[in-house]
Design a protein around this motif. Sequence first.
Motif: not given
Length: 261
Positions: A3, A31-32, A34-38, A40-41
């Motif tokens: 995380a 994409h990964q 983007a999930e960690l930072t919030g 957009t890709p």
Amino acid sequence: MAALMNPPTPGRQPVCLRALHANAGAWLTPHQLAELTGWTPKNAATSALNFTRAGYAERRALRAANRFEYRFVQFPPERLPSRPPPQSAETGLVARSARRAETLKKRHAAQQEHAARILAFLHTDPARAFTEREIVAGVDGLTGTQTREALAMLTVQTRQVLISTPRYKERQATGYRVASSGLSAVQAGPLTADAQALFEVLKYGTARNISVTRGELLARVQGDDGRLRQALALVEANGLLELRPVGNLLLYRALTSGKAS
């Protein structure tokens, strides 16, 4: 994939780079990230690409066309804010006083330069009284405020300029002209009786720090203006006459350092 967490480094680092650092050694796709930072890709990919170009991250191409993944390399060097050394109250006061003195010195030098330019302009026609508007138009690069400050210096401090005020019921602007006696040029020589009498009056007033008006001198020659002008011209020719403009008045004093009579 770990995380997102703040890395154990001093200072605040960019979010995308902290995400890569939290997963150091691993290759992350946009994409990964983007999930960690919030984000957009697209924004994550743009940020990672910028860090790659700066040398803080690296990327490699995937088999799919136009697909990349990124890995952490290093943090940028920390930029500490530059702060002036702390000063005591006394040191700060001395510095402010020095800056104020330097500012006043520069301002006085600028006023002297402006006054010299205005005086040179007035000397183009010494007998004429120029208005403030004519002086501003005739001297390039001077504003109205700079002109008024220079004229105040010339009329009050150095007393090289005489103010010409309009007469009663005259619709005329105040003018400025070179302070001159307006006397005719004569050859220097021994003082006549009238010139000697006028000089003694001037010398008496000068010794008591009193300036003499034209009317007082006129009374010494029985009101004869021709005799007064001729005697004053001889006193001036011998370097014994000092002019002291005060507003629109022209006062006279004796110069004892002139030529011997």
